[in-house]
Design an enzyme around this catalytic site. Sequence first.
Site, mmCIF file in Angstrom:
data_model
loop_
_atom_site.group_PDB
_atom_site.id
_atom_site.type_symbol
_atom_site.label_atom_id
_atom_site.label_comp_id
_atom_site.label_asym_id
_atom_site.label_seq_id
_atom_site.Cartn_x
_atom_site.Cartn_y
_atom_site.Cartn_z
ATOM 1 N N PRO A 43 -11.172 9.758 -7.515
ATOM 2 C CA PRO A 43 -12.075 10.507 -6.593
ATOM 3 C C PRO A 43 -13.215 9.312 -6.397
ATOM 4 O O PRO A 43 -13.859 8.677 -7.073
ATOM 5 C CB PRO A 43 -12.535 11.517 -6.726
ATOM 6 C CG PRO A 43 -12.346 11.840 -8.548
ATOM 7 C CD PRO A 43 -11.276 10.673 -8.695
ATOM 8 N N ASP A 44 -13.957 9.108 -5.063
ATOM 9 C CA ASP A 44 -15.108 8.480 -4.575
ATOM 10 C C ASP A 44 -16.369 9.526 -5.135
ATOM 11 O O ASP A 44 -16.140 10.518 -5.588
ATOM 12 C CB ASP A 44 -15.242 7.883 -3.579
ATOM 13 C CG ASP A 44 -15.113 8.821 -2.266
ATOM 14 O OD1 ASP A 44 -15.272 10.253 -2.635
ATOM 15 O OD2 ASP A 44 -15.194 8.515 -1.050
ATOM 16 N N PHE A 45 -17.598 8.832 -4.889
ATOM 17 C CA PHE A 45 -18.762 9.846 -5.151
ATOM 18 C C PHE A 45 -18.921 10.740 -4.053
ATOM 19 O O PHE A 45 -19.168 11.994 -4.010
ATOM 20 C CB PHE A 45 -20.030 8.867 -5.211
ATOM 21 C CG PHE A 45 -20.289 8.525 -6.631
ATOM 22 C CD1 PHE A 45 -19.472 8.796 -7.605
ATOM 23 C CD2 PHE A 45 -21.211 7.627 -6.751
ATOM 24 C CE1 PHE A 45 -19.735 8.040 -8.820
ATOM 25 C CE2 PHE A 45 -21.522 7.066 -8.270
ATOM 26 C CZ PHE A 45 -20.958 7.257 -9.136
ATOM 27 N N ARG A 46 -18.840 10.268 -2.710
ATOM 28 C CA ARG A 46 -19.677 10.982 -1.682
ATOM 29 C C ARG A 46 -18.802 11.627 -0.599
ATOM 30 O O ARG A 46 -19.053 12.318 0.063
ATOM 31 C CB ARG A 46 -20.605 10.160 -1.042
ATOM 32 C CG ARG A 46 -21.742 9.797 -1.895
ATOM 33 C CD ARG A 46 -22.843 8.801 -1.706
ATOM 34 N NE ARG A 46 -23.646 8.380 -2.408
ATOM 35 C CZ ARG A 46 -23.768 7.482 -3.291
ATOM 36 N NH1 ARG A 46 -22.728 6.646 -3.356
ATOM 37 N NH2 ARG A 46 -24.716 7.229 -4.103
ATOM 38 N N ASN A 89 -16.731 -0.949 -8.458
ATOM 39 C CA ASN A 89 -15.969 -0.030 -9.091
ATOM 40 C C ASN A 89 -15.949 -0.306 -10.578
ATOM 41 O O ASN A 89 -16.073 -1.583 -10.963
ATOM 42 C CB ASN A 89 -14.653 -0.151 -8.318
ATOM 43 C CG ASN A 89 -14.771 0.694 -6.958
ATOM 44 O OD1 ASN A 89 -15.767 1.307 -6.624
ATOM 45 N ND2 ASN A 89 -13.732 0.176 -6.095
ATOM 46 N N ASP A 124 -13.300 0.760 -12.267
ATOM 47 C CA ASP A 124 -11.927 1.227 -12.854
ATOM 48 C C ASP A 124 -10.906 -0.161 -13.083
ATOM 49 O O ASP A 124 -9.924 0.004 -13.438
ATOM 50 C CB ASP A 124 -11.177 2.060 -11.745
ATOM 51 C CG ASP A 124 -11.317 1.313 -10.500
ATOM 52 O OD1 ASP A 124 -11.358 0.031 -10.323
ATOM 53 O OD2 ASP A 124 -11.422 2.127 -9.119
ATOM 54 N N HIS A 149 -21.211 -3.193 -11.309
ATOM 55 C CA HIS A 149 -21.904 -1.979 -12.030
ATOM 56 C C HIS A 149 -21.080 -1.792 -13.258
ATOM 57 O O HIS A 149 -20.979 -0.685 -13.963
ATOM 58 C CB HIS A 149 -21.491 -0.685 -11.086
ATOM 59 C CG HIS A 149 -22.482 -0.740 -9.929
ATOM 60 N ND1 HIS A 149 -22.121 0.219 -8.950
ATOM 61 C CD2 HIS A 149 -23.287 -1.584 -9.591
ATOM 62 C CE1 HIS A 149 -22.950 -0.021 -7.871
ATOM 63 N NE2 HIS A 149 -23.939 -1.175 -8.319
ATOM 64 N N CYS A 197 -24.738 0.868 -28.310
ATOM 65 C CA CYS A 197 -25.633 2.193 -28.305
ATOM 66 C C CYS A 197 -26.741 1.856 -27.418
ATOM 67 O O CYS A 197 -27.397 0.907 -27.199
ATOM 68 C CB CYS A 197 -26.064 1.820 -29.570
ATOM 69 S SG CYS A 197 -27.584 2.783 -30.186
ATOM 70 N N THR A 226 -17.065 1.604 1.078
ATOM 71 C CA THR A 226 -18.255 1.861 0.382
ATOM 72 C C THR A 226 -19.377 2.392 1.266
ATOM 73 O O THR A 226 -19.305 2.249 2.424
ATOM 74 C CB THR A 226 -18.851 0.699 -0.486
ATOM 75 O OG1 THR A 226 -20.411 1.077 -0.812
ATOM 76 C CG2 THR A 226 -18.856 -0.682 0.636
ATOM 77 N N ASN A 270 -14.014 1.082 6.557
ATOM 78 C CA ASN A 270 -14.406 2.163 5.793
ATOM 79 C C ASN A 270 -14.010 3.545 6.689
ATOM 80 O O ASN A 270 -13.868 3.420 8.141
ATOM 81 C CB ASN A 270 -15.846 2.051 5.833
ATOM 82 C CG ASN A 270 -16.395 2.956 4.437
ATOM 83 O OD1 ASN A 270 -15.704 2.922 3.589
ATOM 84 N ND2 ASN A 270 -17.652 3.654 4.618
HETATM 85 P P1 CNA Z 1 -19.369 6.429 -2.147
HETATM 86 O O1 CNA Z 1 -20.504 6.519 -1.982
HETATM 87 O O2 CNA Z 1 -18.597 7.338 -2.873
HETATM 88 O O3 CNA Z 1 -18.608 5.882 -0.860
HETATM 89 C C1 CNA Z 1 -17.194 5.802 -0.594
HETATM 90 C C2 CNA Z 1 -16.776 5.244 0.804
HETATM 91 O O4 CNA Z 1 -15.580 4.981 0.717
HETATM 92 C C3 CNA Z 1 -17.459 6.571 1.759
HETATM 93 O O5 CNA Z 1 -17.937 5.930 2.947
HETATM 94 C C4 CNA Z 1 -15.779 6.972 2.298
HETATM 95 O O6 CNA Z 1 -16.072 7.442 3.548
HETATM 96 C C5 CNA Z 1 -15.191 5.739 2.238
HETATM 97 N N1 CNA Z 1 -13.739 5.761 1.641
HETATM 98 C C6 CNA Z 1 -13.180 6.988 1.038
HETATM 99 N N2 CNA Z 1 -11.842 6.679 0.950
HETATM 100 C C7 CNA Z 1 -11.481 5.702 1.787
HETATM 101 C C8 CNA Z 1 -10.416 5.080 2.273
HETATM 102 N N3 CNA Z 1 -9.142 5.650 1.561
HETATM 103 N N4 CNA Z 1 -10.300 4.165 3.080
HETATM 104 C C9 CNA Z 1 -11.528 3.838 3.719
HETATM 105 N N5 CNA Z 1 -12.800 4.239 3.140
HETATM 106 C C10 CNA Z 1 -12.648 5.244 2.211
HETATM 107 O O7 CNA Z 1 -18.873 5.110 -3.223
HETATM 108 P P2 CNA Z 1 -19.595 3.727 -3.242
HETATM 109 O O8 CNA Z 1 -18.656 2.811 -3.929
HETATM 110 O O9 CNA Z 1 -20.337 3.326 -2.094
HETATM 111 O O10 CNA Z 1 -20.924 4.100 -4.445
HETATM 112 C C11 CNA Z 1 -21.223 3.292 -5.430
HETATM 113 C C12 CNA Z 1 -20.856 3.857 -6.726
HETATM 114 C C13 CNA Z 1 -19.818 4.703 -6.660
HETATM 115 C C14 CNA Z 1 -20.630 2.897 -7.700
HETATM 116 O O11 CNA Z 1 -21.767 2.948 -8.703
HETATM 117 C C15 CNA Z 1 -19.463 2.822 -8.212
HETATM 118 O O12 CNA Z 1 -19.557 2.649 -9.681
HETATM 119 C C16 CNA Z 1 -19.080 4.701 -8.171
HETATM 120 N N6 CNA Z 1 -17.781 4.898 -8.329
HETATM 121 C C17 CNA Z 1 -16.875 4.256 -8.729
HETATM 122 C C18 CNA Z 1 -15.326 4.648 -8.843
HETATM 123 C C19 CNA Z 1 -14.473 3.705 -9.168
HETATM 124 O O13 CNA Z 1 -14.514 2.977 -10.139
HETATM 125 N N7 CNA Z 1 -13.230 3.862 -8.780
HETATM 126 C C20 CNA Z 1 -15.175 5.902 -8.639
HETATM 127 C C21 CNA Z 1 -16.210 6.925 -8.153
HETATM 128 C C22 CNA Z 1 -17.627 6.227 -8.012
#
Ligand code: CNA
Length: 287
Positions: free
Chosen positions: A53-56, A127, A129, A146, A154, A218, A242
Amino acid sequence: MGNDQSHSAPHDGPPEVLKARDLPSIAKYMKSTECRKVFVMLGAGVSTAAGIPDFRSPGTGLYSNLQRLNLPYPEAVFEINYFRQNPVPFYTLARELYPGQFRPTLTHTFVKLLADHRLLDTCFTQNIDTLERQAGVPGDRIVEAHGSFASQHCVDCKASFDGAAMKRGVETGDIVKCSDCGGFVKPDIVFFGESLPPVFHQKVPRLRSADLLIVIGTSLTVHPFASLTSLVPEGCPRVLINMDPAGDFGGRADDVTLLGRCDEIVRDLCRELGWEEELDREWGKTE
Ligand code: CNA
């Protein structure tokens, strides 16, 4: 790092470098001799199709699903001061995100193809991952801005710790404590309130030589990462792939915003580039 939202007025004149602000024009430009250095910026959206899952994203994002962790507010799970008081929520989340359980997506493979075609200068990723590496993008082309789960320290005395102990702790939920000072041990993932790794700062100036910037998956809300989009030269086309509009895209003459699922858009782009078979073949290797 910290959070922010950026907005800008849309550019209303014609494009200056691209023929048009569309996918075929980007492919045409990528095939031309003018486009030699491509930079990529990735966010959690490139890994949602892998099952992370993403964050937002409303409903499916981690922030919508953190109630069970009893956090005062969702971002606390990645705040260093909160972690010092209560590391349990982060360890719970880390178990879900821990590398090794997920397959790279077509979009990760597209970044590998950019490297194979000697176009990729640097892939900056937010990311944690490590799916870029798993897709075969060369390690020296990736900046994990990140951090990642590859090492751990520690949080108090900064002593480094064995990866196997960390993995066990994340799997069992037993919080790993420093054998020297008793502080909590955390993977080297950059939390809000922490500095980004030195390699990030070393590679950022390279953006000034970019011929093309491709930003994928993002929300461009976490700084300083999000501000990298403004560092490429004015004449450098910028492409946002996006689900939603993000950052200041649309404010420059050669900004192209392609809204939708990144794997589908990347496939369309590869088709235009004549890379579609290669995309499927290379992605097949990640199974
Ligand atoms: P975010 O803020 O959750 O944004 C994700 C964006 O991706 C949003 O605008 C969504 O609309 C878009 N999105 C989701 N699915 C898709 C798709 N299939 N195709 C196109 N667009 C899509 O996440 P950000 O990366 O902008 O925020 C930064 C944080 C999230 C970083 O510090 C990461 O470490 C952190 N994060 C990382 C992971 C990972 O490593 N996979 C997972 C969750 C959060």
